[in-house]
Design an enzyme around this catalytic site. Sequence first.
Site, mmCIF file in Angstrom:
data_model
loop_
_atom_site.group_PDB
_atom_site.id
_atom_site.type_symbol
_atom_site.label_atom_id
_atom_site.label_comp_id
_atom_site.label_asym_id
_atom_site.label_seq_id
_atom_site.Cartn_x
_atom_site.Cartn_y
_atom_site.Cartn_z
ATOM 1 N N CYS A 2 0.838 -1.195 0.000
ATOM 2 C CA CYS A 2 0.000 0.000 0.000
ATOM 3 C C CYS A 2 0.870 1.240 0.000
ATOM 4 O O CYS A 2 2.082 1.160 0.166
ATOM 5 C CB CYS A 2 -0.869 -0.004 1.257
ATOM 6 S SG CYS A 2 -1.807 -1.515 1.458
ATOM 7 N N ARG A 27 1.458 1.758 -5.947
ATOM 8 C CA ARG A 27 1.664 0.810 -4.860
ATOM 9 C C ARG A 27 0.381 0.038 -4.531
ATOM 10 O O ARG A 27 0.425 -0.905 -3.741
ATOM 11 C CB ARG A 27 2.171 1.538 -3.612
ATOM 12 C CG ARG A 27 3.468 2.309 -3.815
ATOM 13 C CD ARG A 27 3.844 3.068 -2.564
ATOM 14 N NE ARG A 27 4.168 2.164 -1.495
ATOM 15 C CZ ARG A 27 5.401 1.732 -1.223
ATOM 16 N NH1 ARG A 27 6.403 2.144 -1.962
ATOM 17 N NH2 ARG A 27 5.622 0.876 -0.249
ATOM 18 N N TRP A 75 -3.573 -1.871 -1.471
ATOM 19 C CA TRP A 75 -3.482 -3.080 -2.293
ATOM 20 C C TRP A 75 -3.967 -4.198 -1.374
ATOM 21 O O TRP A 75 -3.305 -4.533 -0.393
ATOM 22 C CB TRP A 75 -2.041 -3.349 -2.740
ATOM 23 C CG TRP A 75 -1.930 -4.470 -3.724
ATOM 24 C CD1 TRP A 75 -2.396 -4.496 -5.002
ATOM 25 C CD2 TRP A 75 -1.283 -5.752 -3.528
ATOM 26 N NE1 TRP A 75 -2.100 -5.686 -5.601
ATOM 27 C CE2 TRP A 75 -1.425 -6.492 -4.725
ATOM 28 C CE3 TRP A 75 -0.626 -6.351 -2.458
ATOM 29 C CZ2 TRP A 75 -0.929 -7.781 -4.880
ATOM 30 C CZ3 TRP A 75 -0.116 -7.650 -2.609
ATOM 31 C CH2 TRP A 75 -0.271 -8.341 -3.821
ATOM 32 N N ASN A 99 0.753 -0.292 6.125
ATOM 33 C CA ASN A 99 1.264 -1.016 4.948
ATOM 34 C C ASN A 99 2.062 -2.205 5.483
ATOM 35 O O ASN A 99 3.059 -2.013 6.174
ATOM 36 C CB ASN A 99 2.182 -0.114 4.119
ATOM 37 C CG ASN A 99 2.885 -0.896 3.015
ATOM 38 O OD1 ASN A 99 2.377 -1.907 2.552
ATOM 39 N ND2 ASN A 99 4.078 -0.449 2.651
ATOM 40 N N GLY A 100 1.602 -3.402 5.208
ATOM 41 C CA GLY A 100 2.283 -4.597 5.728
ATOM 42 C C GLY A 100 1.255 -5.643 6.115
ATOM 43 O O GLY A 100 0.089 -5.563 5.713
ATOM 44 N N GLU A 484 10.066 -13.100 -20.302
ATOM 45 C CA GLU A 484 9.793 -11.700 -19.955
ATOM 46 C C GLU A 484 8.739 -11.092 -20.887
ATOM 47 O O GLU A 484 7.842 -10.370 -20.458
ATOM 48 C CB GLU A 484 11.088 -10.877 -19.987
ATOM 49 C CG GLU A 484 10.955 -9.381 -19.827
ATOM 50 C CD GLU A 484 10.272 -8.891 -18.565
ATOM 51 O OE1 GLU A 484 9.885 -7.710 -18.536
ATOM 52 O OE2 GLU A 484 10.068 -9.705 -17.636
ATOM 53 N N LYS A 488 5.152 -9.505 -19.748
ATOM 54 C CA LYS A 488 4.703 -8.139 -20.080
ATOM 55 C C LYS A 488 3.288 -8.175 -20.658
ATOM 56 O O LYS A 488 2.427 -7.396 -20.288
ATOM 57 C CB LYS A 488 5.673 -7.486 -21.088
ATOM 58 C CG LYS A 488 6.956 -6.970 -20.447
ATOM 59 C CD LYS A 488 6.747 -5.732 -19.667
ATOM 60 C CE LYS A 488 7.228 -5.674 -18.219
ATOM 61 N NZ LYS A 488 7.658 -6.765 -17.490
ATOM 62 N N GLU A 491 0.815 -8.971 -17.899
ATOM 63 C CA GLU A 491 0.664 -7.875 -16.927
ATOM 64 C C GLU A 491 -0.268 -6.767 -17.434
ATOM 65 O O GLU A 491 -1.140 -6.305 -16.715
ATOM 66 C CB GLU A 491 2.029 -7.256 -16.609
ATOM 67 C CG GLU A 491 2.936 -8.061 -15.711
ATOM 68 C CD GLU A 491 4.287 -7.383 -15.533
ATOM 69 O OE1 GLU A 491 4.690 -7.137 -14.383
ATOM 70 O OE2 GLU A 491 4.940 -7.091 -16.549
ATOM 71 N N HIS A 507 7.683 -31.133 -26.713
ATOM 72 C CA HIS A 507 7.477 -32.035 -25.569
ATOM 73 C C HIS A 507 6.197 -31.681 -24.811
ATOM 74 O O HIS A 507 6.069 -31.968 -23.619
ATOM 75 C CB HIS A 507 8.686 -31.977 -24.625
ATOM 76 C CG HIS A 507 9.973 -32.303 -25.319
ATOM 77 N ND1 HIS A 507 10.231 -33.532 -25.879
ATOM 78 C CD2 HIS A 507 11.058 -31.529 -25.580
ATOM 79 C CE1 HIS A 507 11.423 -33.514 -26.445
ATOM 80 N NE2 HIS A 507 11.955 -32.318 -26.288
ATOM 81 N N LYS A 603 3.407 -2.074 -7.789
ATOM 82 C CA LYS A 603 4.751 -1.866 -8.311
ATOM 83 C C LYS A 603 5.787 -2.756 -7.641
ATOM 84 O O LYS A 603 6.687 -3.295 -8.281
ATOM 85 C CB LYS A 603 5.161 -0.404 -8.185
ATOM 86 C CG LYS A 603 6.510 -0.085 -8.779
ATOM 87 C CD LYS A 603 6.537 -0.361 -10.273
ATOM 88 C CE LYS A 603 7.902 -0.302 -10.905
ATOM 89 N NZ LYS A 603 7.967 -0.855 -12.232
HETATM 90 C C1 BG6 Z 1 6.041 -6.803 -9.046
HETATM 91 C C2 BG6 Z 1 6.099 -5.736 -10.121
HETATM 92 O O1 BG6 Z 1 5.150 -6.448 -8.045
HETATM 93 O O2 BG6 Z 1 7.330 -6.977 -8.457
HETATM 94 C C3 BG6 Z 1 7.076 -6.197 -11.185
HETATM 95 O O3 BG6 Z 1 4.806 -5.546 -10.673
HETATM 96 C C4 BG6 Z 1 8.445 -6.437 -10.549
HETATM 97 O O4 BG6 Z 1 7.177 -5.231 -12.193
HETATM 98 C C5 BG6 Z 1 8.381 -7.357 -9.340
HETATM 99 O O5 BG6 Z 1 9.289 -7.006 -11.505
HETATM 100 C C6 BG6 Z 1 9.672 -7.283 -8.538
HETATM 101 O O6 BG6 Z 1 9.828 -5.970 -8.051
HETATM 102 P P1 BG6 Z 1 11.249 -5.394 -7.645
HETATM 103 O O7 BG6 Z 1 10.964 -4.003 -7.210
HETATM 104 O O8 BG6 Z 1 11.773 -6.256 -6.536
HETATM 105 O O9 BG6 Z 1 12.138 -5.450 -8.862
#
Ligand code: BG6
Length: 608
Positions: A2, A27, A75, A99-100, A484, A488, A491, A507, A603
């Site tokens: 959060c 966040r 969040w 937050n936690g 990756e 993307k 996401e 396979h 994030k």
């Molecule tokens: C996720 C993010 O929560 O955490 C990703 O949405 C990120 O983009 C991943 O790669 C790891 O985050 P960080 O800050 O440890 O690189």
Amino acid sequence: MCGIVGYIGHRPAQPILTSGLKRLEYRGYDSAGIATIDDDARVTLVRAVGKVAELEHAVATRVTADTVGIGHTRWATHGVPSERNSHPHHVGRVYLIHNGIIENYAELADVLTERGYTFAGETDSEVLAALVDALLPLHGTLLEAVSGALKMVVGTYGLALLSDENPDEIVVARRGSPLIVGLGEQETFVASDAAAIVGHTDRVVYLQDGEIGVCTRGGIALYDVDVQPLEPAVEKLQVDLASIQKKGYDHFLLKEIHEQPEALRATLRGRIDPETNRVQLGGLNLTDDQLRSIRNVIVVGCGTAYYAGLEAAYLIEQFTDDVTIRAEVASELRYRSFHTPKNTVALIVSQSGETADTLACLQELQRRGVHCIGIVNVVGSTIAREVDGGIYTHVGAEISVASTKAFTSQVAAVTLFGIALAQAKGMSRQDLVRYTDEFALLPEAIEAALASVEEQVRDVVRTYSDYSHALYVGRDTLYPIALEGALKLKEVTYVHAEGYAAGELKHGPIALIDDSFFEVCYLQDNWLREKSVSALVEMNARGAHAIVVTNVDRELPAETVIRVPTTADLLAPLVFNVVSQLFAYYMAVERGTDVDQPRNLAKSVTVE
Ligand code: BG6
């Protein structure tokens, strides 16, 4: 995770709190709320489900001139996104934002229920507010009550509290979740990260684990959990306002994709000696002898950071022969009984420097005596403070939840570490020049790729935007790029996408291929070209709708070919990756999803 903000000063708090929450929205964006208190200790609590914009609408109907307040954007972990589970939580005389995760909240709730407390929602945070309220009469001050409560909780927290017991203070505390306090002229700011403080002041105090603070208009009084005074360490903030603005782009994601050449130049700056080509990494805290003795490298991260570690591991294997390097998913490694042989070093990869699983791995590896080097972007973050050495990526603030520029620079930083290792072990001058010259050319190579493929990618996505499934395939150093690329797309477009090693298709996954799938194949003009072409041919035989991303300058059997003009060799995968990023971006725009704040994501995740 959060976002937390707080303000105590001489200006109206509401607009400062809501604009701070807007900057921290990456966040978490399930609900938001603020509580402000006036000189007569009357509190105005406003909460709304959804984005901060919803909260702003609600605040507009309850405007106050109060100059003290706290705010939160959520969040959801415990309890669905709803008004009753929104913060600030109000229980008795206490208003709390958190937050936690409080792990023993259920036991505490039972004790408090026996004492007559009832709970409006399902959150662990509301239980903590009730606990502080229960202790207030016993301790007399909010500070003491918070200290008492924190001795009874198990878990992580970044906290800020108000009480009508004293309207001229905000009490804050931290264990495991980040908290910064900004010191202004007769005003004090509280935030989970620097983005909410930039532009207000550049004098900040980073709270450490176990610290409690009392914020007033005059600044912060710091204490340990036993309320013993501590001296606050005031530091200069290292973030500028421009880096947290869109600079004319429609979305942070597109801005950050286009910032990669500049971000990479910042990551490489001063780390390759232009005269000798020698790699110089000043923050490792390792002597050349120690570097020479390394036999095992563990690279740890989550999400995109994990894939960056995996890509770099594939690259480093190409120029080291007495080092075993393995990339590990942090949330798995932290609970595995893994073996750490002698002469092991760990690279802890994290953009935010706050991701809980990655932090836990760092602490476990340090407990085992492993030298841990942070590959981190956010200056002053927890991981950056706790590692034994580090390489900052210096890419500037990364706001879009989907990580792009941080990925490219994380791969670069970890690979530079690999070259430093090989260099200490006697890498040939020829190889040193070959690899470091590739790095020197990489920013331009990415610039050229962006310029040459963006238009085509924007058109191509229109052909594939209605698909709901995708397979991404790559071989060798292009396999992590396939993983990756698929991440993307997942996401930001919510399309079901899977990354696979090209050789693995036959396979099993090749069974998936039908008209509901399109396939993205990475095909580099190198010694594995024909192997990758045969995988493509095998897919075509099953009716694939293949998009090939390649620098091979000849006809290729595919529905769509996106040619990337690069002569890079070792680092070509980083140039190819730009295509995946643009593809996911334009597909998200085409599908109308929330590009910068995709559903259910945040994030970085500071809770387990
Ligand atoms: C996720 C993010 O929560 O955490 C990703 O949405 C990120 O983009 C991943 O790669 C790891 O985050 P960080 O800050 O440890 O690189």
